[in-house]
Design a protein around this motif. Structure first.
Motif, PDB file in Angstrom:
ATOM      1  N   ASP A  57       0.847  -1.186   0.000  1.00  0.00           N
ATOM      2  CA  ASP A  57       0.000   0.000   0.000  1.00  0.00           C
ATOM      3  C   ASP A  57       0.883   1.236   0.000  1.00  0.00           C
ATOM      4  OD1 ASP A  57      -2.320  -1.530   0.150  1.00  0.00           O
ATOM      5  OD2 ASP A  57      -2.257  -1.576   2.338  1.00  0.00           O
ATOM      6  N   GLN A  58       0.467   2.224  -0.734  1.00  0.00           N
ATOM      7  CA  GLN A  58       1.191   3.481  -0.747  1.00  0.00           C
ATOM      8  C   GLN A  58       0.874   4.269   0.522  1.00  0.00           C
ATOM      9  OE1 GLN A  58       3.463   4.557  -3.010  1.00  0.00           O
ATOM     10  NE2 GLN A  58       3.267   2.501  -3.847  1.00  0.00           N
ATOM     11  N   GLN A  62       0.237  12.147   5.049  1.00  0.00           N
ATOM     12  CA  GLN A  62       0.491  12.327   6.474  1.00  0.00           C
ATOM     13  C   GLN A  62       1.471  11.277   6.988  1.00  0.00           C
ATOM     14  OE1 GLN A  62      -0.542  14.996   8.394  1.00  0.00           O
ATOM     15  NE2 GLN A  62       1.053  14.122   9.692  1.00  0.00           N
ATOM     16  N   GLU A  63       1.355  10.053   6.509  1.00  0.00           N
ATOM     17  CA  GLU A  63       2.303   9.006   6.914  1.00  0.00           C
ATOM     18  C   GLU A  63       3.715   9.331   6.432  1.00  0.00           C
ATOM     19  OE1 GLU A  63      -0.517   5.039   7.105  1.00  0.00           O
ATOM     20  OE2 GLU A  63       0.178   5.729   5.143  1.00  0.00           O
ATOM     21  N   GLY A  67       6.884  10.067   8.894  1.00  0.00           N
ATOM     22  CA  GLY A  67       8.154   9.363   8.730  1.00  0.00           C
ATOM     23  C   GLY A  67       9.324  10.315   8.569  1.00  0.00           C
ATOM     24  N   ILE A  68       9.105  11.389   7.827  1.00  0.00           N
ATOM     25  CA  ILE A  68      10.159  12.388   7.637  1.00  0.00           C
ATOM     26  C   ILE A  68      10.485  13.057   8.968  1.00  0.00           C
ATOM     27  CG2 ILE A  68      10.649  14.646   6.596  1.00  0.00           C
ATOM     28  CD1 ILE A  68       9.095  13.581   4.086  1.00  0.00           C
ATOM     29  N   VAL A  69       9.466  13.385   9.743  1.00  0.00           N
ATOM     30  CA  VAL A  69       9.682  14.014  11.054  1.00  0.00           C
ATOM     31  C   VAL A  69      10.452  13.052  11.961  1.00  0.00           C
ATOM     32  CG1 VAL A  69       8.532  14.817  13.151  1.00  0.00           C
ATOM     33  CG2 VAL A  69       7.742  15.607  10.918  1.00  0.00           C
ATOM     34  N   ALA A  70      10.043  11.793  11.993  1.00  0.00           N
ATOM     35  CA  ALA A  70      10.715  10.816  12.851  1.00  0.00           C
ATOM     36  C   ALA A  70      12.178  10.640  12.451  1.00  0.00           C
ATOM     37  CB  ALA A  70       9.977   9.482  12.782  1.00  0.00           C
TER      38      ALA A  70
END
Length: 114
Positions: A57-58, A62-63, A67-70
Motif C-alpha cells: 500500500d502506498q 500524512q504518513e 516518517g520524515i519528522v521521525a
C-alpha cells in the motif's frame, strides 16, 4: 557414499539411509506458503528487480510527513531549529510534498519537542 555422508556417519559405516536435507523456517512468517505456484520467479543473474516483490500500500501524505519528522528527529534532532527546518524542507521537497513555511516551522518544533 559422499564425503558429506561420511562426515556425518563418522565411523565409516553406511546405514543405507540418505541424509535428509535441512529445512528452514522463517520465524517472521506465521503460515506456510499457501500457494507456492503463486510466487514470483526469483531474479536471475543479469536481471534486476525493478519493483517490490510484494504489492504494498502506498503511504498517505500524512504518513510520509510523520516518517520524515521521525527520521529528522533521529538524524538532526539535537541541532539548531534552523538546521532542523532546513533538513525538513529538503526532505519534504525530495518526497514531492509541497509545504508552506508555517507547516515546516511547526514540524521543526515537533522534532525538538519529542
Amino acid at each position: 557414499m559422499s564425503a558429506r555422508e561420511e562426515d556425518v556417519a563418522g565411523d565409516g559405516t553406511d546405514s543405507g539411509d540418505p541424509i535428509p536435507e535441512p529445512t528452514y523456517s522463517d520465524p517472521n512468517r506465521s503460515d506456510p506458503d499457501p500457494d507456492p505456484e503463486a510466487r514470483e520467479a526469483p531474479v536471475r543473474p543479469g536481471e534486476t528487480q525493478d519493483a517490490p516483490a510484494m504489492d504494498m500500500d502506498q503511504p498517505s501524505i500524512q504518513e510520509k510527513i510523520d516518517g520524515i519528522v521521525a527520521q529528522t528527529r533521529v538524524d538532526v534532532g539535537g541541532q539548531s531549529h534552523e538546521r532542523i527546518v532546513d533538513v525538513l524542507r529538503q526532505r519534504l521537497l525530495d518526497a514531492g510534498i509541497s509545504a508552506d513555511e508555517r507547516l515546516i516551522e511547526d514540524l521543526g518544533r515537533q522534532v525538538t519537542q519529542d
